[in-house]
Design an enzyme around this catalytic site. Sequence first.
Site, PDB file in Angstrom:
ATOM      1  N   ARG A 237      26.546 -89.121 -35.022  1.00 12.50           N
ATOM      2  CA  ARG A 237      26.767 -88.292 -33.544  1.00 12.50           C
ATOM      3  C   ARG A 237      28.231 -87.820 -33.848  1.00 12.50           C
ATOM      4  NH1 ARG A 237      22.480 -89.323 -32.287  1.00 12.50           N
ATOM      5  NH2 ARG A 237      21.641 -90.414 -30.772  1.00 12.50           N
ATOM      6  N   GLU A 266      26.153 -81.769 -26.797  1.00 11.55           N
ATOM      7  CA  GLU A 266      25.006 -81.119 -26.822  1.00 11.55           C
ATOM      8  C   GLU A 266      24.243 -80.698 -25.615  1.00 11.55           C
ATOM      9  OE1 GLU A 266      23.330 -83.676 -29.457  1.00 11.55           O
ATOM     10  OE2 GLU A 266      24.588 -83.194 -31.198  1.00 11.55           O
ATOM     11  N   HIS A 287      20.910 -80.543 -33.857  1.00  8.16           N
ATOM     12  CA  HIS A 287      20.273 -81.873 -33.742  1.00  8.16           C
ATOM     13  C   HIS A 287      18.705 -81.916 -34.002  1.00  8.16           C
ATOM     14  CE1 HIS A 287      21.338 -85.874 -31.518  1.00  8.16           C
ATOM     15  NE2 HIS A 287      20.417 -86.016 -32.276  1.00  8.16           N
TER      16      HIS A 287
HETATM   17  N1  LIG Z   1      20.314 -86.576 -35.871  1.00  8.50           N
HETATM   18  C1  LIG Z   1      19.422 -87.548 -35.627  1.00  8.50           C
HETATM   19  O1  LIG Z   1      18.219 -86.710 -35.186  1.00  8.50           O
HETATM   20  C2  LIG Z   1      19.174 -89.016 -35.438  1.00  8.50           C
HETATM   21  C3  LIG Z   1      20.408 -89.463 -35.409  1.00  8.50           C
HETATM   22  N2  LIG Z   1      20.483 -90.768 -35.269  1.00  8.50           N
HETATM   23  C4  LIG Z   1      21.977 -91.786 -35.517  1.00  8.50           C
HETATM   24  O2  LIG Z   1      21.737 -92.634 -36.598  1.00  8.50           O
HETATM   25  C5  LIG Z   1      22.154 -93.863 -36.070  1.00  8.50           C
HETATM   26  C6  LIG Z   1      21.795 -94.732 -37.030  1.00  8.50           C
HETATM   27  O3  LIG Z   1      20.521 -95.114 -36.990  1.00  8.50           O
HETATM   28  P1  LIG Z   1      19.841 -96.324 -37.852  1.00  8.50           P
HETATM   29  O4  LIG Z   1      20.204 -96.359 -39.153  1.00  8.50           O
HETATM   30  O5  LIG Z   1      18.321 -95.944 -37.370  1.00  8.50           O
HETATM   31  O6  LIG Z   1      20.315 -97.457 -36.882  1.00  8.50           O
HETATM   32  P2  LIG Z   1      20.716 -99.089 -37.559  1.00  8.50           P
HETATM   33  O7  LIG Z   1      20.935 -99.882 -36.194  1.00  8.50           O
HETATM   34  O8  LIG Z   1      19.435 -99.416 -38.162  1.00  8.50           O
HETATM   35  O9  LIG Z   1      21.984 -98.830 -38.299  1.00  8.50           O
HETATM   36  C7  LIG Z   1      23.121 -98.538 -37.941  1.00  8.50           C
HETATM   37  C8  LIG Z   1      24.048 -99.234 -38.577  1.00  8.50           C
HETATM   38  O10 LIG Z   1      25.543 -98.792 -38.597  1.00  8.50           O
HETATM   39  C9  LIG Z   1      26.254-100.141 -38.755  1.00  8.50           C
HETATM   40  N3  LIG Z   1      27.429-100.197 -37.793  1.00  8.50           N
HETATM   41  C10 LIG Z   1      27.599-100.401 -36.664  1.00  8.50           C
HETATM   42  N4  LIG Z   1      29.034 -99.828 -36.296  1.00  8.50           N
HETATM   43  C11 LIG Z   1      29.472 -99.588 -37.422  1.00  8.50           C
HETATM   44  C12 LIG Z   1      31.044 -99.211 -37.758  1.00  8.50           C
HETATM   45  N5  LIG Z   1      31.872 -99.265 -36.962  1.00  8.50           N
HETATM   46  N6  LIG Z   1      31.186 -98.953 -39.077  1.00  8.50           N
HETATM   47  C13 LIG Z   1      30.150 -99.121 -40.080  1.00  8.50           C
HETATM   48  N7  LIG Z   1      28.832 -99.595 -39.741  1.00  8.50           N
HETATM   49  C14 LIG Z   1      28.702 -99.866 -38.336  1.00  8.50           C
HETATM   50  C15 LIG Z   1      25.569-101.352 -37.984  1.00  8.50           C
HETATM   51  O11 LIG Z   1      25.605-102.560 -38.541  1.00  8.50           O
HETATM   52  C16 LIG Z   1      23.820-100.940 -38.686  1.00  8.50           C
HETATM   53  O12 LIG Z   1      23.930-101.478 -40.094  1.00  8.50           O
HETATM   54  C17 LIG Z   1      21.792 -93.795 -34.571  1.00  8.50           C
HETATM   55  O13 LIG Z   1      22.614 -94.777 -33.804  1.00  8.50           O
HETATM   56  C18 LIG Z   1      21.901 -92.405 -34.083  1.00  8.50           C
HETATM   57  O14 LIG Z   1      22.994 -92.338 -33.634  1.00  8.50           O
HETATM   58  C19 LIG Z   1      19.193 -91.401 -35.385  1.00  8.50           C
HETATM   59  C20 LIG Z   1      18.130 -90.974 -35.540  1.00  8.50           C
HETATM   60  C21 LIG Z   1      17.946 -89.614 -35.472  1.00  8.50           C
HETATM   61  O1  LIG Z   2      17.056 -91.116 -32.056  1.00 12.99           O
HETATM   62  C1  LIG Z   2      18.336 -90.573 -32.221  1.00 12.99           C
HETATM   63  O2  LIG Z   2      19.237 -91.223 -31.899  1.00 12.99           O
HETATM   64  C2  LIG Z   2      18.496 -89.163 -32.261  1.00 12.99           C
HETATM   65  O3  LIG Z   2      19.549 -88.784 -32.185  1.00 12.99           O
HETATM   66  C3  LIG Z   2      17.369 -88.250 -32.046  1.00 12.99           C
HETATM   67  O4  LIG Z   2      16.797 -88.083 -30.644  1.00 12.99           O
END
Ligand SMILES: NC(=O)C1=CN([C@@H]2O[C@H](COP(=O)(O)OP(=O)(O)OC[C@H]3O[C@@H](n4cnc5c(N)ncnc54)[C@H](O)[C@@H]3O)[C@@H](O)[C@H]2O)C=CC1
Ligand SMILES: O=C(O)C(=O)CO
Length: 319
Positions: A237, A266, A287
């Site tokens: 993010r 965004e 994004h």
């Molecule tokens: N650019 C894009 O298209 C996308 C972006 N995302 C972003 O990626 C992020 C992560 O997605 P996932 O890995 O699937 O989620 P997830 O929930 O599997 O992993 C997130 C990890 O971050 C850790 N975490 C939480 N707070 C933290 C902190 N203060 N410091 C360090 N680690 C911390 C959690 O313990 C967890 O292990 C989402 O929250 C979203 O914002 C996700 C999908 C697509």
């Molecule tokens: O899955 C997410 O968190 C994304 O940012 C894509 O929409």
Amino acid sequence: MSPLNGVLLDLATIDQGDLDLSPLDRVCGAWRRYPQTEPPQILDHLGDAQIAVTNKVALDRAALTSAPSLRLICIAATGTNHVDLNAAREQGIAVANMVRYATPAVVQHVFALILALTTRLPEYHRAVASGAWQQHDRFCLMDYPIRELAGRTLGILGYGELGQAVARVAEAFGMQVLVAQRPGGETREGRVVLEQLLPQVDVLSLHCPLTDTTRGLIGARELGLMRRDALLINTARGAIVDESALAEALRLGAIGGAGVDVLSTEPPRGGNPLLTPGIPNLIVTPHIAWASREARQRVVEEIATNIEAFWAGIAHNRV
Ligand SMILES: NC(=O)C1=CN([C@@H]2O[C@H](COP(=O)(O)OP(=O)(O)OC[C@H]3O[C@@H](n4cnc5c(N)ncnc54)[C@H](O)[C@@H]3O)[C@@H](O)[C@H]2O)C=CC1
Ligand SMILES: O=C(O)C(=O)CO
């Protein structure tokens, strides 16, 4: 099929007319479908819906308190930062999100950014397009220094689904992986305190959610701890990074480059420090890390699964 009525607030952010939307009809016969919902339209579009599907339409406390019929918010994304989860909980509205739906797409995008920056793809592409190769006296242009990933170190902040998947591919490239300890969190074996990790990494990739704790986590101080040739990759993010500080670090050559798929606002209609022309070694994508057709189809299926589970009283993908 659930008898609940639903609203799709920003369907155009998921479907480009290329998806099979029949899973949605399987779970709810009464959808109102909006390609997009601008802030002034939120209350009108929510109406008396019992299920609201939002990819990125922000649902704040004011919106939730004005939608008394709402029982389920289905976030069509992993990130939940645009929904006021406390207000939802207080109102008794269940919230579910998408888990693991975009892993292959995001991982390939992370490496597309890393590889474009290390092979200097944009610069060489521009050089050929401008005729520089055609006029050259040797068989190859070597105007921009190229580095290898093998033997270098990747730091990961946020070691969940995406962080772990990126780590696996990094290891396949011959990289060493260091995982940051959650700032303020308890010490865990194999994790490295962020301040100690930053000077050691050649690439830092962010994969934590945007929360009160992670907002602005990578600022001028943290960028100053990184190596002068290190890369920062942010597909998590935008607001996790101080964008002005990053723009300045790139301009001064305090870090080697950055690949950014997300900005703090965004679309960035009001501009953004990272969109200022002339920032060196910066690639910004709009994004789209998640946005493969396959991942968007999985979003549709997962929305249906989340609604079915909710209707069956099963807490699936609940936030
Ligand atoms: N650019 C894009 O298209 C996308 C972006 N995302 C972003 O990626 C992020 C992560 O997605 P996932 O890995 O699937 O989620 P997830 O929930 O599997 O992993 C997130 C990890 O971050 C850790 N975490 C939480 N707070 C933290 C902190 N203060 N410091 C360090 N680690 C911390 C959690 O313990 C967890 O292990 C989402 O929250 C979203 O914002 C996700 C999908 C697509
Ligand atoms: O899955 C997410 O968190 C994304 O940012 C894509 O929409």
